[in-house]
Design a protein around this motif. Structure first.
Motif, mmCIF file in Angstrom:
data_model
loop_
_atom_site.group_PDB
_atom_site.id
_atom_site.type_symbol
_atom_site.label_atom_id
_atom_site.label_comp_id
_atom_site.label_asym_id
_atom_site.label_seq_id
_atom_site.Cartn_x
_atom_site.Cartn_y
_atom_site.Cartn_z
ATOM 1 N N GLU A 37 -10.211 10.257 8.291
ATOM 2 C CA GLU A 37 -10.309 8.801 8.397
ATOM 3 C C GLU A 37 -10.994 8.203 7.171
ATOM 4 O O GLU A 37 -10.589 7.151 6.671
ATOM 5 N N ALA A 38 -12.034 8.864 6.659
ATOM 6 C CA ALA A 38 -12.733 8.367 5.467
ATOM 7 C C ALA A 38 -11.799 8.341 4.258
ATOM 8 O O ALA A 38 -11.801 7.382 3.478
ATOM 9 N N VAL A 39 -10.998 9.377 4.107
ATOM 10 C CA VAL A 39 -10.052 9.435 2.979
ATOM 11 C C VAL A 39 -8.985 8.359 3.137
ATOM 12 O O VAL A 39 -8.611 7.693 2.171
ATOM 13 N N ARG A 40 -8.507 8.167 4.359
ATOM 14 C CA ARG A 40 -7.514 7.106 4.593
ATOM 15 C C ARG A 40 -8.098 5.733 4.250
ATOM 16 O O ARG A 40 -7.424 4.901 3.634
ATOM 17 N N LEU A 41 -9.349 5.497 4.645
ATOM 18 C CA LEU A 41 -10.012 4.229 4.332
ATOM 19 C C LEU A 41 -10.130 4.046 2.825
ATOM 20 O O LEU A 41 -9.853 2.964 2.288
ATOM 21 N N LEU A 42 -10.518 5.097 2.117
ATOM 22 C CA LEU A 42 -10.625 5.045 0.662
ATOM 23 C C LEU A 42 -9.279 4.712 0.024
ATOM 24 O O LEU A 42 -9.201 3.884 -0.896
ATOM 25 N N MET A 43 -8.220 5.314 0.534
ATOM 26 C CA MET A 43 -6.881 5.047 -0.008
ATOM 27 C C MET A 43 -6.433 3.618 0.274
ATOM 28 O O MET A 43 -5.800 2.979 -0.574
ATOM 29 N N ARG A 44 -6.774 3.085 1.469
ATOM 30 C CA ARG A 44 -6.441 1.687 1.770
ATOM 31 C C ARG A 44 -7.187 0.748 0.832
ATOM 32 O O ARG A 44 -6.630 -0.246 0.356
ATOM 33 N N GLU A 45 -8.449 1.065 0.534
ATOM 34 C CA GLU A 45 -9.215 0.249 -0.411
ATOM 35 C C GLU A 45 -8.597 0.312 -1.801
ATOM 36 O O GLU A 45 -8.499 -0.709 -2.486
ATOM 37 N N ASP A 46 -8.177 1.509 -2.222
ATOM 38 C CA ASP A 46 -7.510 1.642 -3.523
ATOM 39 C C ASP A 46 -6.229 0.821 -3.558
ATOM 40 O O ASP A 46 -5.925 0.163 -4.553
ATOM 41 N N GLN A 47 -5.481 0.867 -2.463
ATOM 42 C CA GLN A 47 -4.237 0.109 -2.391
ATOM 43 C C GLN A 47 -4.507 -1.387 -2.516
ATOM 44 O O GLN A 47 -3.810 -2.096 -3.239
ATOM 45 N N ALA A 48 -5.552 -1.868 -1.860
ATOM 46 C CA ALA A 48 -5.919 -3.285 -1.952
ATOM 47 C C ALA A 48 -6.369 -3.640 -3.361
ATOM 48 O O ALA A 48 -6.012 -4.703 -3.893
ATOM 49 N N ASP A 49 -7.136 -2.756 -3.993
ATOM 50 C CA ASP A 49 -7.582 -2.995 -5.371
ATOM 51 C C ASP A 49 -6.397 -3.067 -6.321
ATOM 52 O O ASP A 49 -6.343 -3.941 -7.200
#
Length: 77
Positions: A37-49
């Motif tokens: 879940e932490a990695v998925r959250l990090l990837m979603r943040e990267d996608q938003a950035d």
């Protein structure tokens, strides 16, 4: 967790591992699920950035020196 999951080895500092174990136990989940879940959250943040960068791609660029000069002229520094 998906039945199609891949296995990996992750090394944590002892204090981080202890915190993860406590969090997993208190939330009735596994460390693997927490990390996933932490990695998925990090990837979603990267996608938003990345989306934000794409939206601003046509904005004019300013050098650091020009920014400092502008701040100085405006009395901000």
């Amino acid at each position: 967790m998906s039945t199609l999951s891949k296995r990996s080895t992750i090394y944590f500092e002892p204090s981080i591992h202890k915190a993860l174990k406590l969090r997993a136990a208190s939330s009735e989940t596994s460390i693997s699920e927490l990390v996933d879940e932490a990695v998925r959250l990090l990837m979603r943040e990267d996608q938003a950035d990345l989306a934000a960068v794409r939206q601003r791609v046509n904005e004019p660029e300013i050098s650091y020196e020009a920014l400092l000069s502008s701040l100085e002229a405006d009395g901000k520094i």
